[in-house]
Design a protein around this motif. Structure first.
Motif, mmCIF file in Angstrom:
data_model
loop_
_atom_site.group_PDB
_atom_site.id
_atom_site.type_symbol
_atom_site.label_atom_id
_atom_site.label_comp_id
_atom_site.label_asym_id
_atom_site.label_seq_id
_atom_site.Cartn_x
_atom_site.Cartn_y
_atom_site.Cartn_z
ATOM 1 N N SER A 37 -5.246 2.374 -8.769
ATOM 2 C CA SER A 37 -5.085 2.806 -7.900
ATOM 3 C C SER A 37 -4.153 2.529 -6.672
ATOM 4 O O SER A 37 -2.593 1.486 -7.295
ATOM 5 C CB SER A 37 -5.938 1.337 -7.053
ATOM 6 N N TRP A 38 -3.773 3.218 -5.649
ATOM 7 C CA TRP A 38 -2.604 2.935 -4.837
ATOM 8 C C TRP A 38 -3.491 2.318 -3.539
ATOM 9 O O TRP A 38 -4.589 1.940 -2.879
ATOM 10 C CB TRP A 38 -3.123 4.148 -4.303
ATOM 11 N N TYR A 39 -2.123 1.700 -3.102
ATOM 12 C CA TYR A 39 -2.710 0.606 -1.966
ATOM 13 C C TYR A 39 -1.285 0.740 -1.053
ATOM 14 O O TYR A 39 -0.139 0.717 -1.534
ATOM 15 C CB TYR A 39 -2.089 -0.542 -1.718
ATOM 16 N N PRO A 71 -1.172 11.196 6.620
ATOM 17 C CA PRO A 71 0.143 11.083 5.692
ATOM 18 C C PRO A 71 0.189 11.266 4.461
ATOM 19 O O PRO A 71 1.369 11.328 4.008
ATOM 20 C CB PRO A 71 1.066 10.375 6.593
ATOM 21 N N ILE A 72 -0.624 10.768 3.664
ATOM 22 C CA ILE A 72 -1.261 10.291 2.693
ATOM 23 C C ILE A 72 -1.984 11.599 1.315
ATOM 24 O O ILE A 72 -3.353 10.885 1.734
ATOM 25 C CB ILE A 72 -1.018 8.825 2.007
ATOM 26 N N PRO A 73 -1.604 12.027 0.218
ATOM 27 C CA PRO A 73 -2.706 13.022 -0.328
ATOM 28 C C PRO A 73 -3.278 11.893 -1.084
ATOM 29 O O PRO A 73 -4.542 12.778 -1.225
ATOM 30 C CB PRO A 73 -1.710 13.880 -0.677
ATOM 31 N N THR A 74 -3.772 10.990 -1.640
ATOM 32 C CA THR A 74 -4.436 10.187 -2.147
ATOM 33 C C THR A 74 -5.381 9.758 -0.862
ATOM 34 O O THR A 74 -4.998 9.130 -0.595
ATOM 35 C CB THR A 74 -3.553 9.992 -3.382
ATOM 36 N N SER A 75 -6.184 9.128 -2.261
ATOM 37 C CA SER A 75 -6.915 8.163 -1.681
ATOM 38 C C SER A 75 -6.388 6.518 -2.124
ATOM 39 O O SER A 75 -5.511 6.224 -2.859
ATOM 40 C CB SER A 75 -8.389 7.907 -2.157
ATOM 41 N N TYR A 77 -5.638 2.052 -0.494
ATOM 42 C CA TYR A 77 -5.959 1.244 0.053
ATOM 43 C C TYR A 77 -5.217 -0.150 0.980
ATOM 44 O O TYR A 77 -4.306 0.364 0.838
ATOM 45 C CB TYR A 77 -6.572 -0.520 -1.768
ATOM 46 N N LEU A 78 -6.106 0.075 2.439
ATOM 47 C CA LEU A 78 -5.222 -0.263 3.594
ATOM 48 C C LEU A 78 -5.655 -1.941 2.947
ATOM 49 O O LEU A 78 -6.405 -2.241 3.473
ATOM 50 C CB LEU A 78 -5.470 0.102 4.733
ATOM 51 N N GLU A 79 -4.306 -2.390 3.047
ATOM 52 C CA GLU A 79 -4.332 -3.742 3.291
ATOM 53 C C GLU A 79 -3.307 -4.161 4.457
ATOM 54 O O GLU A 79 -2.030 -3.824 3.976
ATOM 55 C CB GLU A 79 -3.745 -4.335 1.951
ATOM 56 N N VAL A 80 -3.172 -5.105 5.319
ATOM 57 C CA VAL A 80 -3.194 -6.019 6.403
ATOM 58 C C VAL A 80 -2.517 -6.678 6.258
ATOM 59 O O VAL A 80 -3.637 -7.761 5.728
ATOM 60 C CB VAL A 80 -3.691 -5.422 7.441
ATOM 61 N N SER A 81 -1.231 -7.365 6.164
ATOM 62 C CA SER A 81 -1.163 -9.158 5.433
ATOM 63 C C SER A 81 0.008 -9.715 6.011
ATOM 64 O O SER A 81 1.169 -8.943 7.000
ATOM 65 C CB SER A 81 -1.348 -9.524 3.843
ATOM 66 N N SER A 82 0.454 -11.115 6.126
ATOM 67 C CA SER A 82 1.072 -11.665 6.838
ATOM 68 C C SER A 82 2.362 -11.692 6.030
ATOM 69 O O SER A 82 2.466 -11.452 4.557
ATOM 70 C CB SER A 82 1.079 -13.084 7.835
#
Length: 164
Positions: A37-39, A71-75, A77-82
């Motif tokens: 997986s990509w993140y 902008p990203i050709p692959t699927s 997961y988006l993670e937003v953190s501190s």
């Protein structure tokens, strides 16, 4: 669509205005593969700290921007953190912000029998990519390219000199 190393740069350019509009600081963007997986990891900060609501607001704010620009050709997961207390220092302005503060670094390969150093960040040379630390009164100059990470740390314990 962004290719290779441009992904982080392109994504940063797209989302930084959204993050700033929400009153936050874009600390870092990482596009990393773990297993199959990509993140896409978006790390945010503010002078007052970051909570779950901030992460959610940023996620909702940048999601449509990323969907539209694609902008990203692959699927991924988006993670937003501190960045947390022991935040990675990766950009020139990170080092400038942490001058005089405790940091911990880990060498990629052992250097003179040492794998990790902890000390006060005395200086940072952005052109040479060198940091200078005071570790218990002994100064070290380290090339960033020789480190696997340099992190802020919450406490720096100086060596015990026998005085109380």
């Amino acid at each position: 669509m962004a290719k290779g190393g441009n992904t982080v740069r392109v994504v940063t350019g797209l989302i930084e205005p959204v993050v700033e509009e929400l009153g936050l600081i874009l600390w870092d963007v990482r596009y990393e593969k773990e297993g199959a997986s990509w993140y896409l990891r978006v790390i945010i900060d503010s002078e007052d700290g970051v909570d779950l609501n901030d992460c959610e607001r940023v996620s909702r704010g940048i999601d449509p921007v990323l969907d539209e620009a694609d902008p990203i050709p692959t699927s991924y997961y988006l993670e937003v953190s501190s960045p947390g207390i022991e935040r990675d220092l990766t950009k020139d302005w990170h080092f400038e912000q942490y001058l005089g503060q405790p940091v911990r670094l880990r060498f990629i390969r052992e250097q003179d029998g040492v794998r990790e150093l902890e000390g006060i960040l005395l200086s940072y040379d952005g052109e040479k990519k060198e940091v200078r630390l005071d570790c218990n009164g002994e100064e070290y100059t380290v090339n960033r390219g020789d480190t696997s990470y340099i992190r802020a740390c919450d406490v720096y314990e100086e060596g015990d000199d026998g005085e109380e």
